[in-house]
Motif scaffolding. Structure first.
Motif, PDB file in Angstrom:
ATOM      1  N   ASP A   1     -11.343  49.504 -34.801  1.00  0.00           N
ATOM      2  CA  ASP A   1     -10.840  48.392 -35.739  1.00  0.00           C
ATOM      3  C   ASP A   1     -12.049  47.025 -35.870  1.00  0.00           C
ATOM      4  N   TRP A   2     -13.389  47.492 -35.607  1.00  0.00           N
ATOM      5  CA  TRP A   2     -14.374  46.428 -35.772  1.00  0.00           C
ATOM      6  C   TRP A   2     -14.569  46.266 -37.349  1.00  0.00           C
ATOM      7  N   LYS A   3     -14.806  44.968 -37.877  1.00  0.00           N
ATOM      8  CA  LYS A   3     -14.994  44.667 -38.831  1.00  0.00           C
ATOM      9  C   LYS A   3     -16.066  43.543 -38.974  1.00  0.00           C
ATOM     10  N   PRO A   4     -16.960  43.535 -39.979  1.00  0.00           N
ATOM     11  CA  PRO A   4     -18.102  42.456 -39.810  1.00  0.00           C
ATOM     12  C   PRO A   4     -17.334  41.031 -39.912  1.00  0.00           C
ATOM     13  N   THR A   5     -16.282  40.917 -40.377  1.00  0.00           N
ATOM     14  CA  THR A   5     -15.765  39.372 -40.778  1.00  0.00           C
ATOM     15  C   THR A   5     -14.865  39.269 -39.296  1.00  0.00           C
ATOM     16  N   LEU A   6     -15.019  39.830 -38.254  1.00  0.00           N
ATOM     17  CA  LEU A   6     -14.528  39.349 -36.842  1.00  0.00           C
ATOM     18  C   LEU A   6     -15.489  38.599 -36.345  1.00  0.00           C
ATOM     19  N   THR A   7     -15.109  37.825 -35.593  1.00  0.00           N
ATOM     20  CA  THR A   7     -16.192  36.978 -34.808  1.00  0.00           C
ATOM     21  C   THR A   7     -16.039  37.179 -33.066  1.00  0.00           C
ATOM     22  N   LEU A   8     -16.977  36.471 -32.643  1.00  0.00           N
ATOM     23  CA  LEU A   8     -17.018  36.727 -31.209  1.00  0.00           C
ATOM     24  C   LEU A   8     -15.622  35.853 -30.588  1.00  0.00           C
ATOM     25  N   GLN A   9     -15.292  34.715 -31.135  1.00  0.00           N
ATOM     26  CA  GLN A   9     -13.971  34.114 -30.870  1.00  0.00           C
ATOM     27  C   GLN A   9     -12.849  35.200 -30.716  1.00  0.00           C
ATOM     28  N   LEU A  10     -12.823  35.728 -31.866  1.00  0.00           N
ATOM     29  CA  LEU A  10     -11.659  36.874 -31.834  1.00  0.00           C
ATOM     30  C   LEU A  10     -11.810  37.869 -30.565  1.00  0.00           C
ATOM     31  N   VAL A  11     -12.993  38.402 -30.179  1.00  0.00           N
ATOM     32  CA  VAL A  11     -13.186  39.125 -29.360  1.00  0.00           C
ATOM     33  C   VAL A  11     -12.879  38.547 -27.940  1.00  0.00           C
ATOM     34  N   PHE A  12     -13.264  37.199 -27.613  1.00  0.00           N
ATOM     35  CA  PHE A  12     -13.132  36.542 -26.603  1.00  0.00           C
ATOM     36  C   PHE A  12     -11.504  36.646 -26.312  1.00  0.00           C
ATOM     37  N   ALA A  13     -10.784  36.125 -27.208  1.00  0.00           N
ATOM     38  CA  ALA A  13      -9.381  36.136 -27.267  1.00  0.00           C
ATOM     39  C   ALA A  13      -8.747  37.570 -26.942  1.00  0.00           C
ATOM     40  N   GLY A  14      -9.175  38.492 -27.624  1.00  0.00           N
ATOM     41  CA  GLY A  14      -8.862  39.997 -27.326  1.00  0.00           C
ATOM     42  C   GLY A  14      -9.010  40.390 -25.963  1.00  0.00           C
ATOM     43  N   ILE A  15     -10.158  40.071 -25.383  1.00  0.00           N
ATOM     44  CA  ILE A  15     -10.338  40.268 -23.884  1.00  0.00           C
ATOM     45  C   ILE A  15      -9.303  39.811 -22.969  1.00  0.00           C
ATOM     46  N   LEU A  16      -9.105  38.341 -23.139  1.00  0.00           N
ATOM     47  CA  LEU A  16      -8.241  37.697 -22.478  1.00  0.00           C
ATOM     48  C   LEU A  16      -6.706  38.271 -22.551  1.00  0.00           C
ATOM     49  N   HIS A  17      -6.484  38.823 -23.905  1.00  0.00           N
ATOM     50  CA  HIS A  17      -5.174  39.352 -23.947  1.00  0.00           C
ATOM     51  C   HIS A  17      -4.768  40.552 -23.237  1.00  0.00           C
ATOM     52  N   LEU A  18      -6.089  41.426 -22.904  1.00  0.00           N
ATOM     53  CA  LEU A  18      -6.041  42.566 -22.167  1.00  0.00           C
ATOM     54  C   LEU A  18      -5.532  42.483 -20.933  1.00  0.00           C
TER      55      LEU A  18
ATOM     56  N   ILE B   1     -10.039  48.871 -18.493  1.00  0.00           N
ATOM     57  CA  ILE B   1     -11.479  48.675 -18.325  1.00  0.00           C
ATOM     58  C   ILE B   1     -11.877  49.606 -17.079  1.00  0.00           C
ATOM     59  N   ASP B   2     -12.714  50.403 -17.385  1.00  0.00           N
ATOM     60  CA  ASP B   2     -13.086  51.520 -16.390  1.00  0.00           C
ATOM     61  C   ASP B   2     -13.710  50.919 -15.155  1.00  0.00           C
ATOM     62  N   LEU B   3     -14.218  51.882 -14.295  1.00  0.00           N
ATOM     63  CA  LEU B   3     -14.679  51.425 -12.937  1.00  0.00           C
ATOM     64  C   LEU B   3     -16.048  50.889 -13.207  1.00  0.00           C
ATOM     65  N   ASP B   4     -16.970  51.222 -14.394  1.00  0.00           N
ATOM     66  CA  ASP B   4     -18.084  50.782 -14.493  1.00  0.00           C
ATOM     67  C   ASP B   4     -18.216  49.576 -15.580  1.00  0.00           C
ATOM     68  N   GLY B   5     -16.967  49.108 -15.618  1.00  0.00           N
ATOM     69  CA  GLY B   5     -16.740  47.705 -16.408  1.00  0.00           C
ATOM     70  C   GLY B   5     -16.805  47.687 -17.961  1.00  0.00           C
ATOM     71  N   HIS B   6     -16.823  49.167 -18.317  1.00  0.00           N
ATOM     72  CA  HIS B   6     -16.704  49.314 -19.803  1.00  0.00           C
ATOM     73  C   HIS B   6     -15.270  48.805 -20.316  1.00  0.00           C
ATOM     74  N   VAL B   7     -14.997  48.232 -21.343  1.00  0.00           N
ATOM     75  CA  VAL B   7     -13.882  47.627 -22.184  1.00  0.00           C
ATOM     76  C   VAL B   7     -13.180  48.305 -23.071  1.00  0.00           C
ATOM     77  N   CYS B   8     -12.088  48.814 -23.371  1.00  0.00           N
ATOM     78  CA  CYS B   8     -11.404  49.637 -24.210  1.00  0.00           C
ATOM     79  C   CYS B   8     -10.679  48.337 -25.034  1.00  0.00           C
ATOM     80  N   LEU B   9     -11.128  48.024 -26.037  1.00  0.00           N
ATOM     81  CA  LEU B   9     -10.516  47.121 -26.911  1.00  0.00           C
ATOM     82  C   LEU B   9     -10.511  47.460 -28.391  1.00  0.00           C
ATOM     83  N   ASN B  10      -9.429  47.680 -28.960  1.00  0.00           N
ATOM     84  CA  ASN B  10      -9.505  48.291 -30.557  1.00  0.00           C
ATOM     85  C   ASN B  10     -10.746  47.407 -31.322  1.00  0.00           C
TER      86      ASN B  10
END
Length: 168
Positions: A104-121, A90-99
């Protein structure tokens, strides 16, 4: 006939992105350490808080804003951390680097998976895919310094010349 046209016109005002975001949020299953807030009338803007219960960032609370783009789910949602934090992904401006928010984004991914991914970071910061190169360098080469710098930053202190927001 005019009433039917008006009704169908209002249906057309709701985008695919709106419908999909609303569905994702309605199907959200609570993740320990994550809280989400949104107006049911506008699922395109989401507020999220992350409270890791272990790891370097344990005991802190981080707030994020999420903007769901009009071409969601074909385009990934955009997340930004509102606090200035010392984190390799996460840079000093708050941008998030998550694959899954980039290549690796695909339309089949959900917000739930992104929330879990950010927690994982927060539970497992990744020095190999950094936005904050100083934090990544500390994590990979000087883990004791990284731990100390995370603690200093979470208390609202300085790391080098950078002042961080108090989150603990």
């Amino acid at each position: 006939m005019q009433k039917a046209q008006k009704g169908s016109g209002s249906q057309q005002g709701v985008s695919v992105a709106f419908i999909r975001a609303k569905k994702d949020l309605q199907e959200y299953e609570e993740i320990p350490g994550i809280k989400i807030h949104y107006d049911t009338g506008n699922p395109m803007q989401i507020k999220m808080s992350v409270s890791p219960n272990e790891g370097y960032y344990s005991g802190a609370v981080f707030h994020f804003e999420c903007q769901v783009p009009e071409d969601y789910p074909n385009k990934a949602p955009e997340f930004r951390c509102l606090e200035r934090i010392y984190h390799p992904n996460i840079d000093l401006d708050g941008h998030v680097c998550l694959n899954i928010l980039r290549n690796d984004w695909k339309p089949t991914l959900t917000l739930q998976l992104v929330f879990a991914g950010i927690l994982h970071l927060f539970l497992h910061p990744n020095a190999n895919d950094p936005l904050n190169k100083d934090a990544a360098n500390d994590l990979s080469k000087y883990p004791q310094d990284f731990t100390r710098h995370v603690q200093q930053s979470m208390m609202g202190g300085y790391v080098g010349e950078e002042k961080f927001d108090r989150v603990a």
